[in-house]
Scaffold this motif. Structure first.
Motif, PDB file in Angstrom:
ATOM      1  N   ASP A 248       3.552   9.615   3.327  1.00 26.36           N
ATOM      2  CA  ASP A 248       2.781  10.828   3.013  1.00 26.36           C
ATOM      3  C   ASP A 248       1.543  10.488   2.195  1.00 26.36           C
ATOM      4  OD1 ASP A 248       4.520  12.795   4.224  1.00 26.36           O
ATOM      5  OD2 ASP A 248       5.944  12.369   2.615  1.00 26.36           O
ATOM      6  N   ILE A 249       1.683   9.551   1.253  1.00 21.41           N
ATOM      7  CA  ILE A 249       0.537   9.146   0.439  1.00 21.41           C
ATOM      8  C   ILE A 249      -0.515   8.453   1.289  1.00 21.41           C
ATOM      9  CG2 ILE A 249      -0.219   7.770  -1.532  1.00 21.41           C
ATOM     10  CD1 ILE A 249       1.494  10.231  -2.221  1.00 21.41           C
ATOM     11  N   ARG A 250      -0.068   7.585   2.180  1.00 18.31           N
ATOM     12  CA  ARG A 250      -1.021   6.911   3.065  1.00 18.31           C
ATOM     13  C   ARG A 250      -1.739   7.929   3.959  1.00 18.31           C
ATOM     14  NH1 ARG A 250       2.878   2.483   2.660  1.00 18.31           N
ATOM     15  NH2 ARG A 250       4.289   3.465   4.171  1.00 18.31           N
ATOM     16  N   ARG A 251      -1.018   8.968   4.356  1.00 17.74           N
ATOM     17  CA  ARG A 251      -1.633  10.029   5.158  1.00 17.74           C
ATOM     18  C   ARG A 251      -2.672  10.783   4.328  1.00 17.74           C
ATOM     19  NH1 ARG A 251      -3.961  11.965   9.387  1.00 17.74           N
ATOM     20  NH2 ARG A 251      -3.531  14.156   9.875  1.00 17.74           N
ATOM     21  N   LEU A 252      -2.346  11.071   3.086  1.00 15.84           N
ATOM     22  CA  LEU A 252      -3.309  11.743   2.212  1.00 15.84           C
ATOM     23  C   LEU A 252      -4.555  10.898   1.994  1.00 15.84           C
ATOM     24  CD1 LEU A 252      -1.285  13.490  -0.659  1.00 15.84           C
ATOM     25  CD2 LEU A 252      -2.377  14.521   1.333  1.00 15.84           C
ATOM     26  N   GLN A 253      -4.387   9.594   1.881  1.00 18.75           N
ATOM     27  CA  GLN A 253      -5.541   8.713   1.705  1.00 18.75           C
ATOM     28  C   GLN A 253      -6.479   8.794   2.900  1.00 18.75           C
ATOM     29  OE1 GLN A 253      -3.575   4.931   0.964  1.00 18.75           O
ATOM     30  NE2 GLN A 253      -3.772   5.159  -1.250  1.00 18.75           N
ATOM     31  N   GLN A 254      -5.908   8.914   4.098  1.00 11.69           N
ATOM     32  CA  GLN A 254      -6.733   9.066   5.294  1.00 11.69           C
ATOM     33  C   GLN A 254      -7.467  10.404   5.288  1.00 11.69           C
ATOM     34  OE1 GLN A 254      -3.972   8.564   8.520  1.00 11.69           O
ATOM     35  NE2 GLN A 254      -3.851   6.335   8.293  1.00 11.69           N
ATOM     36  N   ILE A 255      -6.776  11.441   4.831  1.00 11.01           N
ATOM     37  CA  ILE A 255      -7.398  12.764   4.781  1.00 11.01           C
ATOM     38  C   ILE A 255      -8.535  12.775   3.759  1.00 11.01           C
ATOM     39  CG2 ILE A 255      -7.019  15.198   4.209  1.00 11.01           C
ATOM     40  CD1 ILE A 255      -4.181  14.922   5.269  1.00 11.01           C
ATOM     41  N   VAL A 256      -8.308  12.153   2.602  1.00  9.96           N
ATOM     42  CA  VAL A 256      -9.341  12.090   1.564  1.00  9.96           C
ATOM     43  C   VAL A 256     -10.593  11.398   2.095  1.00  9.96           C
ATOM     44  CG1 VAL A 256      -9.953  10.962  -0.606  1.00  9.96           C
ATOM     45  CG2 VAL A 256      -7.823  12.245  -0.430  1.00  9.96           C
ATOM     46  N   ALA A 257     -10.399  10.329   2.854  1.00 12.14           N
ATOM     47  CA  ALA A 257     -11.544   9.598   3.393  1.00 12.14           C
ATOM     48  C   ALA A 257     -12.397  10.464   4.308  1.00 12.14           C
ATOM     49  CB  ALA A 257     -11.065   8.352   4.143  1.00 12.14           C
ATOM     50  N   GLY A 258     -11.796  11.517   4.886  1.00 11.42           N
ATOM     51  CA  GLY A 258     -12.539  12.391   5.781  1.00 11.42           C
ATOM     52  C   GLY A 258     -13.143  13.609   5.119  1.00 11.42           C
TER      53      GLY A 258
ATOM     54  N   GLU B 175       0.853  -1.194   0.000  1.00  8.60           N
ATOM     55  CA  GLU B 175       0.000   0.000   0.000  1.00  8.60           C
ATOM     56  C   GLU B 175       0.883   1.236   0.000  1.00  8.60           C
ATOM     57  OE1 GLU B 175      -3.117   0.422  -0.384  1.00  8.60           O
ATOM     58  OE2 GLU B 175      -3.867  -1.624  -0.204  1.00  8.60           O
ATOM     59  N   PRO B 176       0.557   2.227  -0.820  1.00  7.46           N
ATOM     60  CA  PRO B 176      -0.551   2.258  -1.772  1.00  7.46           C
ATOM     61  C   PRO B 176      -0.309   1.343  -2.960  1.00  7.46           C
ATOM     62  CG  PRO B 176       0.835   4.200  -2.032  1.00  7.46           C
ATOM     63  CD  PRO B 176       1.349   3.469  -0.828  1.00  7.46           C
ATOM     64  N   PHE B 177      -1.411   0.983  -3.625  1.00  9.95           N
ATOM     65  CA  PHE B 177      -1.340   0.095  -4.785  1.00  9.95           C
ATOM     66  C   PHE B 177      -2.209   0.686  -5.887  1.00  9.95           C
ATOM     67  CE2 PHE B 177      -3.201  -3.667  -7.044  1.00  9.95           C
ATOM     68  CZ  PHE B 177      -2.051  -4.026  -7.734  1.00  9.95           C
ATOM     69  N   LEU B 178      -1.588   0.956  -7.028  1.00  7.25           N
ATOM     70  CA  LEU B 178      -2.288   1.590  -8.149  1.00  7.25           C
ATOM     71  C   LEU B 178      -1.962   0.847  -9.437  1.00  7.25           C
ATOM     72  CD1 LEU B 178      -3.887   3.953  -9.512  1.00  7.25           C
ATOM     73  CD2 LEU B 178      -1.715   5.203  -9.589  1.00  7.25           C
ATOM     74  N   VAL B 179      -3.002   0.395 -10.126  1.00  4.86           N
ATOM     75  CA  VAL B 179      -2.839  -0.245 -11.436  1.00  4.86           C
ATOM     76  C   VAL B 179      -3.211   0.767 -12.514  1.00  4.86           C
ATOM     77  CG1 VAL B 179      -3.667  -2.046 -13.003  1.00  4.86           C
ATOM     78  CG2 VAL B 179      -3.276  -2.571 -10.592  1.00  4.86           C
ATOM     79  N   ILE B 180      -2.303   0.960 -13.455  1.00  2.72           N
ATOM     80  CA  ILE B 180      -2.548   1.835 -14.602  1.00  2.72           C
ATOM     81  C   ILE B 180      -2.488   0.955 -15.844  1.00  2.72           C
ATOM     82  CG2 ILE B 180      -1.800   3.875 -15.871  1.00  2.72           C
ATOM     83  CD1 ILE B 180      -0.246   4.692 -13.318  1.00  2.72           C
ATOM     84  N   ALA B 181      -3.623   0.755 -16.480  1.00  2.00           N
ATOM     85  CA  ALA B 181      -3.679  -0.088 -17.677  1.00  2.00           C
ATOM     86  C   ALA B 181      -3.875   0.792 -18.904  1.00  2.00           C
ATOM     87  CB  ALA B 181      -4.814  -1.106 -17.571  1.00  2.00           C
ATOM     88  N   THR B 182      -3.192   0.454 -19.981  1.00  2.00           N
ATOM     89  CA  THR B 182      -3.316   1.235 -21.217  1.00  2.00           C
ATOM     90  C   THR B 182      -3.858   0.357 -22.330  1.00  2.00           C
ATOM     91  OG1 THR B 182      -1.133   0.758 -22.182  1.00  2.00           O
ATOM     92  CG2 THR B 182      -1.253   2.478 -20.494  1.00  2.00           C
ATOM     93  N   GLN B 183      -4.544   0.983 -23.243  1.00  2.00           N
ATOM     94  CA  GLN B 183      -4.975   0.283 -24.449  1.00  2.00           C
ATOM     95  C   GLN B 183      -4.952   1.248 -25.622  1.00  2.00           C
ATOM     96  OE1 GLN B 183      -8.835  -1.387 -23.693  1.00  2.00           O
ATOM     97  NE2 GLN B 183      -9.869   0.574 -23.560  1.00  2.00           N
ATOM     98  N   ASN B 184      -4.612   0.692 -26.779  1.00  2.00           N
ATOM     99  CA  ASN B 184      -4.478   1.470 -28.003  1.00  2.00           C
ATOM    100  C   ASN B 184      -5.759   1.340 -28.814  1.00  2.00           C
ATOM    101  OD1 ASN B 184      -3.800   2.608 -30.439  1.00  2.00           O
ATOM    102  ND2 ASN B 184      -1.931   1.420 -30.752  1.00  2.00           N
ATOM    103  N   PRO B 185      -6.468   2.448 -29.070  1.00  2.00           N
ATOM    104  CA  PRO B 185      -7.741   2.362 -29.796  1.00  2.00           C
ATOM    105  C   PRO B 185      -7.574   2.232 -31.306  1.00  2.00           C
ATOM    106  CG  PRO B 185      -7.266   4.635 -29.293  1.00  2.00           C
ATOM    107  CD  PRO B 185      -6.151   3.829 -28.687  1.00  2.00           C
TER     108      PRO B 185
END
Length: 333
Positions: free
Chosen positions: A218-228, A151-161
């Protein structure tokens, strides 16, 4: 027992803005323009969602993902999807060690903070499905043993149209697990010249890596702030009505448009509205959500969740047209 959400105070918001500004500045050193891309990536990271990117090649998708990971001191992995890619190539497998006469678990590249699945629609449906557990449950299972993802865990998937030969379209179950879908546009002539200047200046040389400006904590802290971040129940109802309009288009849209919609968005869309709207409010320097946050996210939340009939293509009606009509039909609180 559920912990009560605490609305961010002035001090928390000031700290959040400092972190966001540092990431944005670091991002801008390597990626020219693409403000919507930066915003969507930050929303996905702060709201705990995943991002689907669609664009022609060469629009800095890989660069953006790598710069974001380096800026937050996160581990980055890029997976080039091909038809022969196996699920074990993503989640990991067990390797026999002759010296100890035993099997050792080798974790796959999905065990990183930011994972770029390049051209995800070139991998088979079996391999695509291997990502479902990772994206939804934040874990992988190897030989019956569960392994938690960082954590944090972010998947960024791309596709070509453009080039669709030899591709496997994403299933509805797969696309629904992406919180947002961003469509990248070509840079302006001025932005493209700026890229050339930076290439000449050595900005993209391997000897000039992106230096971290914040940490994962810092990112985990921001995630907590966003939740509030406060979201009034009236705005939750507004988001719900937008999603409901895609499921019952005959009640909201003209007959010409309504008959083109086969399936509307799932409840994941409403959840995505709530979580991403809170993140967007924080990025905008507010500790509360406003109606414009929801409206600004509508295309990114819904464009990959609407299923249109075959007549839509012949009538040159896209999901973007349907979303625009829905926004005009639902009363703004």
């Amino acid at each position: 027992m559920t912990t009560a959400r605490v609305q961010p105070d002035h001090q928390m918001m000031t700290e959040a803005q400092r972190i966001v500004a540092a990431i944005a500045q670091s991002f801008a050193t390597k990626v020219v323009g693409q403000d919507n891309l930066r915003e969507s990536l930050l929303i996905g990271m702060l709201a705990g969602g995943h991002i689907l990117l669609e664009s022609v090649p060469g629009l800095a998708k890989t660069t953006a993902a790598r710069v974001l990971a380096d800026s937050v001191q996160g581990r980055f992995q890029r997976i080039q999807c091909t038809p022969d890619l196996l699920p074990s190539d993503i989640v990991g497998t067990q390797i026999y060690e002759a010296a100890t006469n035993s099997f050792a678990t080798q974790l796959g590249p999905v065990h990183a903070n930011i994972v770029l699945l390049d051209e995800i629609n070139r991998s088979s449906a079996k391999t695509q499905s291997a990502m479902l557990e990772a994206m939804e449950e934040r874990q992988t299972t190897i030989a019956g043993v569960m392994h938690a993802l960082p954590e944090p865990f972010l998947v960024i998937a791309t596709q070509n149209p453009v080039d669709q030969e030899g591709t496997y379209p994403l299933s509805e179950a797969q696309t629904d697990r992406f919180m947002l879908k961003e469509i990248l546009r070509y840079p302006t002539a001025k932005e493209e010249v700026e890229v050339l200047f930076r290439i000449d200046a050595g900005v993209y040389d391997k000897t000039n890596p992106t230096r971290p400006v914040v940490g994962l904590e810092d990112i985990r802290r921001l995630q907590q702030i966003v939740a509030g971040v406060h979201m009034d129940p009236v705005l939750m109802q507004y988001a719900s009505e937008i999603v409901a309009a895609t499921r019952a288009p005959a009640q909201y849209l003209s007959p010409q448009l309504a008959r083109l919609v086969e399936y509307g968005a799932s409840p994941r869309a409403t959840i995505a509205f709530m979580r991403s709207a809170r993140a967007l409010a924080l990025l905008s320097g507010r500790n509360h959500v406003v109606p414009d946050d929801i409206a600004n996210l509508a295309h990114r939340v819904l464009r990959h969740r609407l299923i249109l009939g075959f007549e839509a293509a012949s009538a040159r009606v896209t999901s973007e047209n349907i979303i625009d009509a829905v926004l005009h039909s639902v009363r703004i609180p």
